[in-house]
Enzyme design. Structure first.
Site, PDB file in Angstrom:
ATOM      1  N   HIS A  28      -6.309   2.477   6.671  1.00  0.00           N
ATOM      2  CA  HIS A  28      -5.223   1.984   7.516  1.00  0.00           C
ATOM      3  C   HIS A  28      -4.392   3.144   8.050  1.00  0.00           C
ATOM      4  O   HIS A  28      -4.088   4.075   7.309  1.00  0.00           O
ATOM      5  CB  HIS A  28      -4.301   1.049   6.728  1.00  0.00           C
ATOM      6  N   GLU A  58       0.861  -1.181   0.000  1.00  0.00           N
ATOM      7  CA  GLU A  58       0.000   0.000   0.000  1.00  0.00           C
ATOM      8  C   GLU A  58       0.896   1.228   0.000  1.00  0.00           C
ATOM      9  O   GLU A  58       2.080   1.133   0.309  1.00  0.00           O
ATOM     10  CB  GLU A  58      -0.843   0.048   1.287  1.00  0.00           C
TER      11      GLU A  58
END
Lengths: 403, 304
Positions: free
Chosen positions: B262, B223
């Site tokens: 996140h 990510e």
């Protein structure tokens, strides 16, 4: 969570860092009273009026309605109300706010700290943040105060000094001295800087912050060290143990849709594109945004419905996405693991019917437990919703509705 | 500079990475709703769950397994060597350190939302202990057909020879599903977690799979944010690209400065972007896919 300059400075002061003193005001009248109080307290003759918004670049930024900068100097008490009026209630556009700018609700009326004296005032840069790669905190310092630190890092990386803090031992005095020496300080300014750094680190640690950036830190003409500006980011995950800091939240600084989503337990970030999306899981949500882009669209949002994709969360998600007038299509992408796809499908149909006329095409991609059953429910619903199981098909359908 | 923590001394004698059919698993936060639900799923899957820990409920039985007051009691009584943690964020750091102190070898932390400061303390605490921490904020680890120590839907992960390392939960399931649909299967899938500080960064997890005889190729999913993927890519190249790696970075369209769900998924600087990471990965010989829909097919082609 981001907080305002005046809030950040109140934390610094509490932990023993000297700050440029100031008082916050929400009206021109209050700004004048604040300036008078400040004059009595500090003896300052000039006043700096600073817009309080959650974005940097205020000094160069312009208030759309008045043409005033976001930070202005009033050289007498008389000038204060008018200068404050030029900022308060206006829309401040800086390189960090985007074109739409940010509405200014408060100004900080601060003392002038660049007064002449025995030595030249000098600006420095100091910050404390997490070094993710090393798994510990790092203090960054530079003699190039007042500049964008990313530019300094790019152009003159040798002018950035870093000191890592051992998690077990904490920040030691010799480390603070190393930084103060690296900044070329001596005498009283040196002593003050050491104390400032120790206090700054303590403030960072004890408030569970993820960043404390003081830019500039000023050495005044009489060799005091103080924070002229302060940018602080608090760790959202730690706010449960800092009830006082949690109150610093200013929802007028946040996107109303994000506030609404937050209240519904959804993780939503508004973006500028034309295809809305609703996904379970943050990684898959970002990946879905990427698929939208690769299919010729632009993501209108990030939206993670989390583990419980049910009729209520889907409905809340729909309502939030549909408030964005730019949305031309919606892609729902749920990988049902523990959540069963047939239940999610029923939730989608139920939410759709409840909301009534949704006039943008919706693509529902359900994969995982009972994916086939889920697809059938969507197809049989008679709604303007198309279904997909494989991610590639969902991407192709997005392309189709956009063309 | 700090002595940077590095624990690559894991020596589980058996085959497979981190967990297998012989792993003796305890559940911390056993009697809570999350812990109960997933413990039951793990037991149904066939994972060797030998008990659980809930302070104050020692001596009771839950889901047909014994409950202990402390991890050390559980280790003494059951010989547990793996722990999975469902304890709420405010108490999770304590639970991880308790597991490490009690001699657990693999600690898998599912809990989301642990303060960063707590994780700095945890990393420092476990740095000189013989323990591997996976997570936090992760879906766990699965070795199909042997053990599922996590919250993933087990049926998606058919047994095979492809290892998966991922920061994200549902994206791991997506990747596994594509791998299976490409007529391949999974050796071990490791969800490393999406927080700024995690126990096992991408590189360490990739290394385990590179050294695993049951793994022929690896899917590496990252990510935006941090430098773990770049570090892993450099390791893969330096060690001679021993196994094909297919890589994907989520967040190509994410704007800088905004946290994407996140806690760790935020673009802070130029090296944090998906573009920068994908470039480094490509340069290091990784088969980088732009679309997350192409993971399965690309793996199939890489192995052809």
């Amino acid at each position: 969570m981001n907080i305002h300059e005046y809030q950040a400075k109140s934390i610094l002061k509490k932990y023993g860092c000297r700050i440029q003193e100031g008082l916050v005001a929400e009206s021109a009248d209050r700004a004048l009273t604040a300036a008078k109080e400040l004059k009595a307290e500090t003896g300052t003759e000039w006043f700096v009026i600073k817009a309080q918004i959650h974005a940097g670049g205020r000094g160069k930024g312009k208030v759309q309605e008045t043409g005033s900068n976001g930070v202005v100097l009033a050289k007498s008490l008389d000038e204060v109300p008018e200068k404050a009026k030029g900022i308060l209630g206006g829309t401040l556009v800086t390189h960090q706010t985007g074109e739409e700018g940010k509405k200014v609700h408060k100004v900080l009326v601060a003392q002038d700290v660049y007064y002449p004296g025995e030595s030249e005032p000098k600006e420095f840069y100091l910050s404390v943040l997490l070094d993710r790669a090393k798994g510990c905190n790092v203090i960054m310092a530079s003699t190039e105060g007042g500049m964008d630190i990313e530019d300094v890092a790019e152009e003159t990386p040798d002018k950035i000094f870093k000191e890592w803090v051992d998690p077990a031992a904490g920040l030691q005095g010799f480390q603070a001295r190393k930084i103060a020496f690296a900044l070329g300080l001596e005498g009283n300014a040196f002593k003050e800087m050491v104390k400032f750094i120790m206090s700054l680190y303590k403030a960072y640690e004890e408030t569970d912050s993820s960043m404390f950036e003081i830019n500039p830190v000023l050495k005044t003409s009489d060799n005091k060290i103080l924070a002229v500006d302060a940018k602080v980011n608090l760790d959202d995950n730690a706010l449960f143990r800092h009830k006082d800091l949690a109150e610093f939240r200013d929802i007028t600084e946040e996107d109303p849709l994000e506030v609404e989503a937050n209240a519904a337990g959804l993780n939503y970030v508004k973006l500028d594109g034309n295809v809305g999306c609703m996904v379970n899981g943050a990684g898959l949500a970002m990946a879905t945004m990427d698929i939208i882009k690769l299919s010729g669209g632009e993501p209108a949002n990030f939206l993670d419905v989390g583990g419980g994709a049910n009729a209520e969360t889907v409905e809340a998600g729909f309502r939030i996405i549909l408030q964005d007038p730019n949305v031309k299509a919606i892609l729902i992408n749920i990988f049902g693991g523990i959540v069963r796809c047939d239940r999610v499908a029923n939730g989608v149909v139920e939410a759709y019917k409840k909301i009534g006329d949704i006039d943008v095409p919706i693509i529902v991609r359900l994969q995982g437990t009972n994916a086939e059953e889920g697809a059938k429910i969507i197809e049989d619903s008679g709604l303007k919703v198309s279904s997909a199981i494989v991610l590639k098909d969902a991407a192709a359908k997005v392309k189709e509705v956009l063309s | 500079m700090m002595p940077y923590f590095c624990h690559q001394n894991f020596t589980i004698a058996d085959m497979s990475v981190l967990v297998n059919k012989d792993s003796k698993v305890i559940v911390q936060g056993f009697t809570g709703s999350e812990g109960s639900f997933h413990a039951e799923q793990m037991i149904d899957y066939g994972t060797n769950v030998v008990g659980g820990v809930t302070p104050g409920k020692g001596g009771q039985s839950h889901l047909g397994k014994p409950v202990f007051n402390s991890v050390s009691d559980a280790v003494k009584e059951t010989g547990a060597d793996v722990s999975i943690i469902f304890v709420p964020p405010a108490f999770a750091a304590d639970a991880i350190m308790e597991a490490a102190d009690a001699g657990i070898k693999v600690v898998i932390t599912i809990t989301e939302g642990i303060p960063v400061k707590d994780m700095i303390t945890v990393k420092e605490y476990i740095s000189d202990k013989d323990v591997i921490l996976i997570g936090p904020n992760c879906p766990g680890v699965i070795t199909p057909g042997e053990a599922k120590v996590g919250i993933m839907p087990g049926f998606v992960f058919k047994k095979g020879k492809i290892g998966i390392v991922s920061k994200s939960g549902t994206l791991t399931y997506e990747a596994a599903d594509q791998i299976v649909k490409a007529d391949l299967g999974i050796s071990t899938a490791i969800g490393i977690g999406g927080d700024p500080i995690i126990g096992t960064p991408t590189k360490d997890a990739v290394k385990m799979l590179m050294e695993d005889p049951d793994t022929d190729a690896i899917v590496m999913i990252g990510e935006i944010g941090g430098n773990y993927e770049a570090e892993a890519a450099k390791y893969i190249k330096e060690t001679g690209n021993k196994k094909p790696v297919v890589g994907f970075i989520a967040g190509q369209t994410a704007p800088p400065g905004r946290r994407m769900g996140h806690a760790g998924a935020i673009i802070g600087g130029k090296d944090d972007t998906a573009e920068a990471k994908m470039k480094i990965m490509s340069e290091c010989g990784i088969h980088v896919v732009k679309s997350p829909a192409d993971i399965g097919e690309t793996m199939k082609n890489a192995l052809a």
